[in-house]
Every structure is written in C-alpha cells, then in structure tokens.
Design an enzyme around this catalytic site. Structure first.
Site, PDB file in Angstrom:
ATOM      1  N   GLY A   9      16.472  32.262  15.455  1.00  0.00           N
ATOM      2  CA  GLY A   9      16.813  31.208  14.850  1.00  0.00           C
ATOM      3  C   GLY A   9      15.819  30.120  15.458  1.00  0.00           C
ATOM      4  O   GLY A   9      15.153  30.068  16.064  1.00  0.00           O
ATOM      5  N   MET A  11      15.203  25.910  16.630  1.00  0.00           N
ATOM      6  CA  MET A  11      15.880  25.069  17.857  1.00  0.00           C
ATOM      7  C   MET A  11      17.207  24.516  17.073  1.00  0.00           C
ATOM      8  O   MET A  11      17.405  24.516  16.084  1.00  0.00           O
ATOM      9  CB  MET A  11      14.804  24.100  18.221  1.00  0.00           C
ATOM     10  CG  MET A  11      13.591  24.356  18.831  1.00  0.00           C
ATOM     11  SD  MET A  11      13.603  24.863  20.528  1.00  0.00           S
ATOM     12  CE  MET A  11      13.837  23.606  21.485  1.00  0.00           C
ATOM     13  N   LYS A  15      21.291  29.659  19.842  1.00  0.00           N
ATOM     14  CA  LYS A  15      20.922  30.854  20.210  1.00  0.00           C
ATOM     15  C   LYS A  15      21.470  31.175  21.661  1.00  0.00           C
ATOM     16  O   LYS A  15      22.290  32.261  21.924  1.00  0.00           O
ATOM     17  CB  LYS A  15      19.612  31.084  20.316  1.00  0.00           C
ATOM     18  CG  LYS A  15      18.835  31.134  18.786  1.00  0.00           C
ATOM     19  CD  LYS A  15      17.476  31.119  18.755  1.00  0.00           C
ATOM     20  CE  LYS A  15      16.772  30.188  19.789  1.00  0.00           C
ATOM     21  NZ  LYS A  15      16.789  28.817  19.347  1.00  0.00           N
ATOM     22  N   GLU A  93      15.147  33.481  25.067  1.00  0.00           N
ATOM     23  CA  GLU A  93      13.830  33.009  25.032  1.00  0.00           C
ATOM     24  C   GLU A  93      12.901  34.343  24.793  1.00  0.00           C
ATOM     25  O   GLU A  93      12.001  34.186  25.402  1.00  0.00           O
ATOM     26  CB  GLU A  93      13.524  32.093  26.375  1.00  0.00           C
ATOM     27  CG  GLU A  93      14.271  31.101  26.322  1.00  0.00           C
ATOM     28  CD  GLU A  93      14.571  29.776  25.258  1.00  0.00           C
ATOM     29  OE1 GLU A  93      13.463  29.946  24.556  1.00  0.00           O
ATOM     30  OE2 GLU A  93      15.293  29.207  25.372  1.00  0.00           O
ATOM     31  N   CYS A 154      18.301  17.397   5.472  1.00  0.00           N
ATOM     32  CA  CYS A 154      19.030  17.810   4.339  1.00  0.00           C
ATOM     33  C   CYS A 154      20.010  18.853   4.600  1.00  0.00           C
ATOM     34  O   CYS A 154      20.133  19.221   5.753  1.00  0.00           O
ATOM     35  CB  CYS A 154      17.979  18.177   3.198  1.00  0.00           C
ATOM     36  SG  CYS A 154      17.060  19.674   3.338  1.00  0.00           S
ATOM     37  N   ILE A 178       7.402  23.379  26.649  1.00  0.00           N
ATOM     38  CA  ILE A 178       8.777  23.575  26.541  1.00  0.00           C
ATOM     39  C   ILE A 178       9.288  22.051  26.351  1.00  0.00           C
ATOM     40  O   ILE A 178       8.815  21.127  27.104  1.00  0.00           O
ATOM     41  CB  ILE A 178       9.182  24.009  27.943  1.00  0.00           C
ATOM     42  CG1 ILE A 178       8.726  25.422  28.498  1.00  0.00           C
ATOM     43  CG2 ILE A 178      10.567  24.144  28.319  1.00  0.00           C
ATOM     44  CD1 ILE A 178       8.962  26.660  27.320  1.00  0.00           C
TER      45      ILE A 178
END
EC number: 2.7.1.21
Length: 207
Positions: A9, A11, A15, A93, A154, A178
C-alpha cells in the site's frame, strides 16, 4: 502448503497496523509468530514495528547484508523451536529487502520450512518506480493484496507516494529517504498535478 504473501500500500495505509493486528490475532490463540523489519527504517527505534495508532512490537532487524533465512534459523535454534512451532513470519518495510533476501524467504522459509511469510511494504517510491524488494515480491509471492487508502486531495484510491520538502512536492532525489509527515498518499492524477494544489503554478511539472 505454506505461501508467501505481499501486502502492499501507499504511505499512511495502515500497513504496520495490519501487521501488528495479524500478530495479535495469532498470539491471542497461543500461536508463535516471528516479526521482522528493515534496519533502514528507524522511525520507531531500532528493531521495532510501530503504527500511527499506537500499536507496537519488538522485531528482528534486517540489514541489507543479512541472510534472512539464517536469521530465521538462528532464532529457531536459540529458542528451541521447530518449524511447526511458528505459525507465521511477519515482515514490515519489505520494500527494503534485496532480491536475494526475497529469494531466501521464498525458497528457504516458505518452501523448505513450510512456514508462511507475510510481507508488508510499499510497492513504488516517490517517483513511481518499483523498489527492488517490491519487484522481487511481485515476481515471487503466491498471493498479492493491496491495502487501500484514499488520496490526500480527492476520494479516489491512493496509488502513489508524494514526497514533499517544506510543503512543496519534489520528484528528484535519493530513492530511500526515511520520513513520515513529508510523504502524502495520492492518486496518480494528483501526484502529477500536486504543484497546482500546493503552489498554484500555471501547469504541472509533468505536463
């Protein structure tokens, strides 16, 4: 038969929260899991997985030089576990894994040890390019699942990661940087036209 899963997915798509909830579900049933994460991401501290909603857990740290199967085997030997004692290996990650490490996971932990592995991570970087680890997972995973969230601008599904510096979008730079608040989850259209919304230029930098 054990399988390799890649759950990806953008950011801010929860996750890490999904990983930690999965770990909790296994552990609440008295089952053992192994949690791993990339050593490159130190936002939560070294060897730790933490979500934005406050969930956290200690994890085994993976550096780019590590053999992930060896890390797994050493852990099993240290605690005297057999393969049947581990319900699942969870890796956060996962985009930062090397292709060789993905192979170690797929052929070593999943196929040889018959232990399922669920990897969580980004599919693409802020330029829209696949991470090496994500590319390898897309090639080798038995099952793919998208963890969805909505665009910052949106209600469309977010598919891109927009990097910003001082509130302005950037499209050039090192792939690995990072961060947290400087990344926005956006749809493809608003990734391309973000300057219009953030600075009101005459046209998109990608027009």
């Amino acid at each position: 038969m054990a399988q390799l899963f890649f759950k990806y997915g953008t950011m801010n798509s929860s996750k890490s929260a999904n990983l930690l909830m999965t770990a909790h579900n296994y552990e609440s049933q008295g089952k053992h899991v192994i949690i791993m994460t990339s050593a490159l991401d130190t936002r939560a501290g070294k060897a730790k997985v933490e979500s934005r909603v406050g969930l956290a857990a200690n994890a085994m740290s993976i550096t780019p030089q590590d053999n992930v199967y060896d890390l797994y085997a050493d852990y099993m030997e240290m605690f005297g576990y057999g393969a049947r004692d581990i319900a699942c290996v969870l890796i956060d990650e996962a985009q930062f894994l090397t292709p060789e490490q993905v192979e170690q996971i797929a052929y070593g932990i999943v196929d040889a040890e018959e232990v399922p592995v669920i990897c969580y991570g980004l599919k693409t970087d802020f330029q829209g390019h696949l991470f090496d680890g994500s590319k390898a997972l897309l090639e080798l995973a038995d099952k793919l699942e998208e963890i969805k969230t909505v665009c910052q601008f949106c209600n469309k599904k977010a598919t891109m990661n927009l990097r910003t510096v001082n509130g302005m979008p950037v499209y050039d730079g090192e792939q690995v940087q990072i961060g947290d608040q400087e990344y926005l989850s956006v749809c493809r259209h608003h990734w391309d036209t973000a300057p219009i919304f953030l600075s009101k230029p005459e046209e998109s930098v990608h027009a």
